[in-house]
Design a protein around this motif. Sequence first.
Motif, PDB file in Angstrom:
ATOM      1  N   HIS A 142      29.898  15.920  29.698  1.00 28.76           N
ATOM      2  CA  HIS A 142      31.143  15.565  30.147  1.00 28.76           C
ATOM      3  C   HIS A 142      31.684  14.333  29.420  1.00 28.76           C
ATOM      4  O   HIS A 142      31.378  13.285  30.224  1.00 28.76           O
ATOM      5  CB  HIS A 142      30.918  15.699  31.692  1.00 28.76           C
TER       6      HIS A 142
ATOM      7  N   HIS B 170      27.590  17.866  38.773  1.00 28.37           N
ATOM      8  CA  HIS B 170      27.460  16.601  38.490  1.00 28.37           C
ATOM      9  C   HIS B 170      28.173  15.696  39.930  1.00 28.37           C
ATOM     10  O   HIS B 170      28.818  16.501  40.737  1.00 28.37           O
ATOM     11  CB  HIS B 170      28.408  16.071  37.301  1.00 28.37           C
TER      12      HIS B 170
ATOM     13  N   ASP C  76      33.505  20.981  33.756  1.00 26.98           N
ATOM     14  CA  ASP C  76      33.342  19.747  33.284  1.00 26.98           C
ATOM     15  C   ASP C  76      32.831  19.379  32.117  1.00 26.98           C
ATOM     16  O   ASP C  76      31.738  18.848  32.291  1.00 26.98           O
ATOM     17  CB  ASP C  76      33.006  18.976  34.580  1.00 26.98           C
TER      18      ASP C  76
ATOM     19  N   HIS D  68      30.979  13.698  40.250  1.00 30.47           N
ATOM     20  CA  HIS D  68      32.363  13.075  40.303  1.00 30.47           C
ATOM     21  C   HIS D  68      32.896  13.818  41.683  1.00 30.47           C
ATOM     22  O   HIS D  68      32.520  14.537  42.386  1.00 30.47           O
ATOM     23  CB  HIS D  68      33.166  13.947  39.298  1.00 30.47           C
TER      24      HIS D  68
ATOM     25  N   ASP E 219      35.376  14.998  42.934  1.00 28.03           N
ATOM     26  CA  ASP E 219      35.959  16.344  42.888  1.00 28.03           C
ATOM     27  C   ASP E 219      34.923  17.545  43.011  1.00 28.03           C
ATOM     28  O   ASP E 219      35.404  18.624  43.507  1.00 28.03           O
ATOM     29  CB  ASP E 219      37.206  16.899  41.920  1.00 28.03           C
ATOM     30  N   HIS E 220      33.645  17.044  42.995  1.00 26.32           N
ATOM     31  CA  HIS E 220      32.744  18.143  43.084  1.00 26.32           C
ATOM     32  C   HIS E 220      31.558  17.905  44.120  1.00 26.32           C
ATOM     33  O   HIS E 220      30.911  18.656  44.500  1.00 26.32           O
ATOM     34  CB  HIS E 220      31.823  18.223  41.800  1.00 26.32           C
TER      35      HIS E 220
HETATM   36 ZN   LIG Z   1      33.944  15.450  36.492  1.00 29.10          ZN
END
Ligand SMILES: [Zn+2]
Length: 240
Positions: free
Chosen positions: A138, A59, A156, A61, A63-64
């Motif tokens: 999520h 996904h 997640d 976000h 942090d990814h």
């Molecule tokens: Zn996430």
Amino acid sequence: MIGCTCSTCESDDPRDTRLRPSLYLETPRTSVLVDAGPDLRQQALAHKIGRVDAILFTHGHADHILGMDDVRQFNAMQRGAMPCYGDERTLEDIRRMFAYVFDPATPKGGGLPHLELFTIAGAFCVADLEVQPVPLFHGKRPILGFRFGGFAYLTDCSRIPDEARPLLADLDVLVIDALRIRPHPTHFSLEEAIDAATEIRAKQTFFTHMCHDLKHAETCASLPAGMTLARDGLVLDVNH
Ligand SMILES: [Zn+2]
Ligand SMILES: [Zn+2]
Ligand SMILES: [Zn+2]
């Protein structure tokens, strides 16, 4: 956690020092990264990752995906664009967060990662690696987990929809989100993750995406047989 002096953040146990969640898969014919978070460069240096043939995204976000700019070095070493696979929303997030990369007005030459985006629309292969996307929730947001042969990576997530259940049968190894003890709107708590893992019945389960509420040694001591916390640098041999 920045500024935190809790016993996990001040722990001497290296397993309590955690960078952002990510996964690197090697098969005889290819090397694939799952997610490209802000620690990608540091992780690639620490684990001597010299090649990435494709990136799969769970996904969009921060942090990814915030490590995408460092794909430049793989472009340079491998002399080609980086194939990036994600669902439509994730690819939109990447196009928006990295607008300069996709803006034809940005001057070319050296400073830009070269990315080729592919929408995931079902199972697909990267060389000899079969990739089975697994639909997850999520919070309210639909995202993807991935299954590769006997191994599944479900970071997640706070809910596994019914249609995903058959995709998770007969696993050797499951990696699944377990953020903390208290419930959270978009991640499994440890208890919810244990329940999900108990239902999935993989031979071995590793929890990931833990925050500092979960200290490694004491949490592991409390877990059911066959379940443990993952740690940075964990290496597993799995059938793909
Ligand atoms: Zn996430
Ligand atoms: Zn802390
Ligand atoms: Zn995350």
